[in-house]
Scaffold this motif. Structure first.
Motif, PDB file in Angstrom:
ATOM      1  N   GLU A  70      21.028  -4.264  -9.399  1.00 26.11           N
ATOM      2  CA  GLU A  70      21.658  -4.563  -8.122  1.00 26.11           C
ATOM      3  C   GLU A  70      23.085  -4.051  -8.116  1.00 26.11           C
ATOM      4  O   GLU A  70      23.784  -4.068  -9.149  1.00 26.11           O
ATOM      5  CB  GLU A  70      21.636  -6.068  -7.863  1.00 26.11           C
ATOM      6  CG  GLU A  70      20.259  -6.608  -7.517  1.00 26.11           C
ATOM      7  CD  GLU A  70      20.358  -7.975  -6.883  1.00 26.11           C
ATOM      8  OE1 GLU A  70      21.477  -8.419  -6.595  1.00 26.11           O
ATOM      9  OE2 GLU A  70      19.296  -8.581  -6.672  1.00 26.11           O
ATOM     10  N   HIS A 107      33.534 -15.253  -6.105  1.00 26.10           N
ATOM     11  CA  HIS A 107      33.879 -13.892  -6.513  1.00 26.10           C
ATOM     12  C   HIS A 107      34.805 -13.228  -5.506  1.00 26.10           C
ATOM     13  O   HIS A 107      35.679 -12.433  -5.884  1.00 26.10           O
ATOM     14  CB  HIS A 107      32.605 -13.057  -6.671  1.00 26.10           C
ATOM     15  CG  HIS A 107      32.866 -11.641  -7.071  1.00 26.10           C
ATOM     16  ND1 HIS A 107      33.441 -11.293  -8.276  1.00 26.10           N
ATOM     17  CD2 HIS A 107      32.642 -10.462  -6.401  1.00 26.10           C
ATOM     18  CE1 HIS A 107      33.551  -9.978  -8.353  1.00 26.10           C
ATOM     19  NE2 HIS A 107      33.079  -9.450  -7.231  1.00 26.10           N
ATOM     20  N   ASP A 148      31.092 -18.385  -2.899  1.00 26.62           N
ATOM     21  CA  ASP A 148      31.913 -17.229  -2.560  1.00 26.62           C
ATOM     22  C   ASP A 148      33.111 -17.125  -3.497  1.00 26.62           C
ATOM     23  O   ASP A 148      34.176 -16.634  -3.112  1.00 26.62           O
ATOM     24  CB  ASP A 148      32.389 -17.345  -1.108  1.00 26.62           C
ATOM     25  CG  ASP A 148      32.995 -16.041  -0.600  1.00 26.62           C
ATOM     26  OD1 ASP A 148      32.608 -14.975  -1.112  1.00 26.62           O
ATOM     27  OD2 ASP A 148      33.878 -16.107   0.270  1.00 26.62           O
ATOM     28  N   TYR A 200      26.725 -10.600  -7.820  1.00 25.41           N
ATOM     29  CA  TYR A 200      27.344 -11.838  -7.358  1.00 25.41           C
ATOM     30  C   TYR A 200      26.766 -12.301  -6.020  1.00 25.41           C
ATOM     31  O   TYR A 200      26.935 -13.459  -5.641  1.00 25.41           O
ATOM     32  CB  TYR A 200      28.857 -11.653  -7.226  1.00 25.41           C
ATOM     33  CG  TYR A 200      29.563 -11.459  -8.548  1.00 25.41           C
ATOM     34  CD1 TYR A 200      29.914 -12.547  -9.337  1.00 25.41           C
ATOM     35  CD2 TYR A 200      29.874 -10.188  -8.998  1.00 25.41           C
ATOM     36  CE1 TYR A 200      30.565 -12.379 -10.551  1.00 25.41           C
ATOM     37  CE2 TYR A 200      30.525  -9.999 -10.214  1.00 25.41           C
ATOM     38  CZ  TYR A 200      30.861 -11.103 -10.986  1.00 25.41           C
ATOM     39  OH  TYR A 200      31.500 -10.928 -12.194  1.00 25.41           O
ATOM     40  N   GLN A 201      26.115 -11.400  -5.301  1.00 28.99           N
ATOM     41  CA  GLN A 201      25.551 -11.785  -4.010  1.00 28.99           C
ATOM     42  C   GLN A 201      24.410 -12.787  -4.166  1.00 28.99           C
ATOM     43  O   GLN A 201      24.068 -13.470  -3.199  1.00 28.99           O
ATOM     44  CB  GLN A 201      25.054 -10.537  -3.271  1.00 28.99           C
ATOM     45  CG  GLN A 201      26.164  -9.584  -2.845  1.00 28.99           C
ATOM     46  CD  GLN A 201      25.625  -8.357  -2.137  1.00 28.99           C
ATOM     47  OE1 GLN A 201      24.410  -8.160  -2.055  1.00 28.99           O
ATOM     48  NE2 GLN A 201      26.527  -7.519  -1.615  1.00 28.99           N
ATOM     49  N   GLN A 202      23.816 -12.866  -5.357  1.00 25.49           N
ATOM     50  CA  GLN A 202      22.730 -13.823  -5.552  1.00 25.49           C
ATOM     51  C   GLN A 202      23.237 -15.263  -5.612  1.00 25.49           C
ATOM     52  O   GLN A 202      22.480 -16.195  -5.358  1.00 25.49           O
ATOM     53  CB  GLN A 202      21.973 -13.487  -6.842  1.00 25.49           C
ATOM     54  CG  GLN A 202      21.327 -12.114  -6.842  1.00 25.49           C
ATOM     55  CD  GLN A 202      20.507 -11.869  -8.093  1.00 25.49           C
ATOM     56  OE1 GLN A 202      19.995 -12.801  -8.711  1.00 25.49           O
ATOM     57  NE2 GLN A 202      20.371 -10.597  -8.462  1.00 25.49           N
ATOM     58  N   ASN A 238      25.622  -5.400  -6.487  1.00 28.29           N
ATOM     59  CA  ASN A 238      26.543  -6.533  -6.596  1.00 28.29           C
ATOM     60  C   ASN A 238      25.738  -7.774  -6.981  1.00 28.29           C
ATOM     61  O   ASN A 238      25.197  -8.455  -6.101  1.00 28.29           O
ATOM     62  CB  ASN A 238      27.285  -6.739  -5.279  1.00 28.29           C
ATOM     63  CG  ASN A 238      28.361  -7.809  -5.399  1.00 28.29           C
ATOM     64  OD1 ASN A 238      28.661  -8.296  -6.491  1.00 28.29           O
ATOM     65  ND2 ASN A 238      28.954  -8.173  -4.278  1.00 28.29           N
TER      66      ASN A 238
END
Length: 705
Positions: free
Chosen positions: A456, A468, A466, A460-462, A458
């Protein structure tokens, strides 16, 4: 005993004839025997069977050299090439400084360092020196061992003392019967040594704190015994044999118990404990002098005792139930356990390497389990999923899958009970549930990584939070690989609870009730059971379940296994018992408490979350933990709404109006949430949380109790 003068060292001492033959081997001439009046007797209380380096006083050591001022004498404990003969004053200093000062004391005796040819070392092939040199060493006063280092000698003596081998002989002496202690647990008596609570120093390790662990394993075995009879079960690390004795004593003809241990003293104690509980002992096939079971007869009160390595016995034979409880980690025995375990059998393992599983020694976790973990608020469940991931990989290597029936992590141990499903398809399904976990180090939000091999852009999107975007640097860490599936089987836990009630296992019943609620992630169903007369139907959590009926259960045909139809029906029933999976992990209410606010009581907070439309339950992993499918932002929102300021703590608990009229059902960004800090014990008392909750290792009731 004979008295002669040893030519090599020019000393007069009473020594055994066998030692004379060994020392005079190769000598061509022998000095004539002197009269008895010229023989110097060593101290009168000196035991005859000890080495000359073991003395009570320095004067006794000097008598061996027969110190006289007008004669040169060699050292009695050094060869002539190491220390040449000298006069008395120099030899006295040599004996005192080189031998006596570095001696090891035990029961009034001194074990001095010896340089004689008692312990050969590797030959030195430098130049023309081809003769083997002799190394300095100590002679054990209890056994015939020779130890090189002084610290090793002290540890060697301490091990003898801890095992009760304190008699000064060249044989291993077991502790006398009078020094044994008899411990009773669940109507089973076992003999243990006084130091039974120290596993490194005793052969009869017995931990009373593991009683709950033994009861849970017994309930799991009793449930399996109700499915098919008889079953062959193995206690791979017997120690005192108490676990196997409880199986055989309570389940009788339903089980064929095998107790194994690789230590000879432990095997002897297991046999004695079998006789103490009026059980017959069947030795392994290699031993032909079996006096307890004759003519090949087998009895329901017969226990087979083997002395093998645990890996060997599991490779040689097949079992329906295997329990592994080594000292420390059990990963070294997983491959052997899954090699021959039968289909739909059960493997249970107890791991006591708490320092590595609870993220105190992370490098050991990486070495043993191949897993990367950090200390989190849900570290106990993280430990259980780490062990299950190792179990899954070991089973998959044998083309077997697993179904997790039970996972318990308490203060002293991590217990995992799994059912074995044979075949490559179950193995693939189980292996797919081993995944990595993304953990936010700011707000402690967590989510399992999505399946698939594609990278992936990013990751952190999982995460639902918020952090990050609002915090500098890298905010999340990748943990695992971990087991991502369910930790409990509700139907199996219900039947375990019935067995605990039937056999009067009081300590296991509260925990099993908590586990049933945790597996269903609910606090609404009370626990009740029918009278024991109703054998076919029992009520648990408000639901009637059907228990195995002995009249309809097909027992084993003599010498054969159940038919394939019975096994398929058992597998279908297990699939029917499998309920909706509970949410992974939990939140600690104190970890997310709000500074300056009094939290609501835990049971009330559970009801508030339930009213908001989320699944919620307590967890045995943490007495103040809440297992819920609510996101962390909603968890904090509900907690803040029903918290009260500390200065109005005397007023009744009620909702607090949130700024901006944020509703419970709305999504609240984690970055805008109020800063969370861990509450102190003083704030806990002000919040009205019962102090009894902290004293219990796990919650003893659900919210509706």
């Amino acid at each position: 005993m004979v008295s002669e003068k040893v030519k090599s060292n020019n000393i007069d001492v009473k020594i055994p004839e066998s030692e004379l033959e060994a020392e005079e081997k190769g000598a061509e001439e022998e000095r004539p025997r002197e009269s008895d009046s010229n023989i110097l007797d060593v101290s009168s209380d000196y035991p005859r069977d000890k080495h000359i380096s073991i003395q009570r006083h320095l004067a006794d050591l000097e008598k061996l050299a027969d110190l006289r001022e007008d004669e040169r004498k060699p050292c009695p404990l050094c060869p002539e090439e190491k220390f040449k003969a000298c006069y008395s004053h120099k030899l006295h200093r040599h004996l005192q400084n080189l031998h006596w000062k570095v001696s090891v004391e035990f029961e009034g005796y001194r074990m001095c360092i010896c340089h004689l040819s008692c312990r050969p070392v590797k030959p030195n092939l430098v130049g023309d020196q081809t003769l083997s040199k002799m190394g300095a060493h100590y002679h054990c006063i209890i056994c015939s061992a020779t130890i090189v280092r002084r610290t090793d000698m002290i540890g060697h003596i301490n091990r003898h003392v801890n095992k009760g081998e304190t008699e000064s002989r060249f044989i291993t002496v077991r502790a006398p019967k009078s020094s044994y202690e008899v411990v009773k647990e669940s109507a089973t008596d076992v003999q243990v040594l006084p130091n039974h609570s120290t596993p490194q120093k005793t052969d009869s390790y017995f931990n009373p704190k593991m009683k709950l662990n033994r009861q849970l394993i017994f309930c799991a075995l009793a449930v399996l015994a109700g499915e098919r009879k008889p079953i062959e079960c193995l206690d791979a690390f017997g120690a005192t044999g108490i676990m196997g004795l409880q199986w055989a004593k309570h389940l009788r003809s339903s089980v064929k118990v095998t107790i194994n241990d690789c230590n000879e003293n432990s095997v002897t104690m297991i046999k004695e404990n079998c006789h103490l509980n009026k059980m017959k002992v069947k030795l392994n096939i290699k031993e032909e002098d079996d006096e307890n079971v004759g003519n090949g007869e087998e009895n329901s009160d017969t226990i087979e005792v083997t002395k093998m390595d645990a890996n060997v016995v599991m490779h040689l034979r097949s079992f329906d139930f295997i329990h592994l409880d080594p000292f420390g980690t059990s990963v070294n025995y997983l491959d052997s356990a899954f090699r021959n375990v039968r289909n739909l059998g059960i493997v249970s393992l107890t791991s006591t390497d708490i320092s590595s599983l609870y993220a105190k020694a992370q490098h050991v976790t990486q070495r043993h389990y191949g897993c990367n973990i950090v200390r989190t608020e849900y570290y106990k469940e993280l430990a259980a999923r780490t062990v299950i991931a190792a179990v899954t990989r070991a089973a998959a290597r044998c083309n077997k899958g697993i179904e997790v029936l039970l996972a318990v992590a308490l203060e002293h141990f991590v217990l995992v009970v799994v059912r074995v499903l044979r075949g490559p398809t179950p193995a693939d399904d189980s292996a797919r549930k081993v995944r990595y976990l993304i953990h936010c180090q700011w707000c402690e939000e967590r989510v399992f990584q999505k399946e698939g091999n594609m990278m992936e852009e990013n990751p952190y999107q999982q995460l639902p939070c918020d952090c990050h975007g609002s915090m500098p640097g890298k905010t999340a860490v990748l943990l695992g690989p971990l087991w991502s599936g369910a930790l409990f089987n509700t139907g199996f836990l219900r039947r375990m609870l019935l067995e605990a009630v039937q056999y009067g296992l009081d300590e296991a019943q509260p925990l099993l009730k908590t586990l049933v609620c945790e597996s269903e992630c609910t606090t609404l169903k009370p626990f009740s059971t029918h009278s024991p007369g109703d054998e076919n139907k029992q009520e648990e959590c408000g639901v009637y379940i059907r228990t195995p009926n002995t009249s309809t259960e097909s027992y084993l045909v003599h010498g054969k296994r159940k038919s394939e139809e019975v096994l398929r029906s058992t597998a279908k029933r297990q699939r029917a018992e499998h309920s909706a999976e509970h949410p992974p992990f939990y939140y600690n209410i104190h970890r997310h408490s709000i500074k300056g606010m009094n939290m609501p009581k835990l049971n009330k907070f559970l009801s508030y979350l339930s009213e908001a439309g989320y699944r919620v339950s307590r967890t045995h992993f943490d007495p103040m933990g809440v297992r819920t499918n609510a996101p962390l932002a909603q968890f904090k929102t509900v907690l803040m709404k029903y918290s009260t300021p500390t200065y109005v703590g005397a007023q009744a608990e009620g909702p607090v109006h949130l700024p901006g009229e944020i509703q419970v059902g709305e999504e609240v960004p984690a970055a805008a949430a109020i800063k969370v800090e861990e509450a102190d014990l003083a704030e806990d008392d002000k919040s009205g949380v019962s102090a009894a909750v902290f004293t219990q290792p796990y919650p003893t009731h659900c919210a509706a109790d």
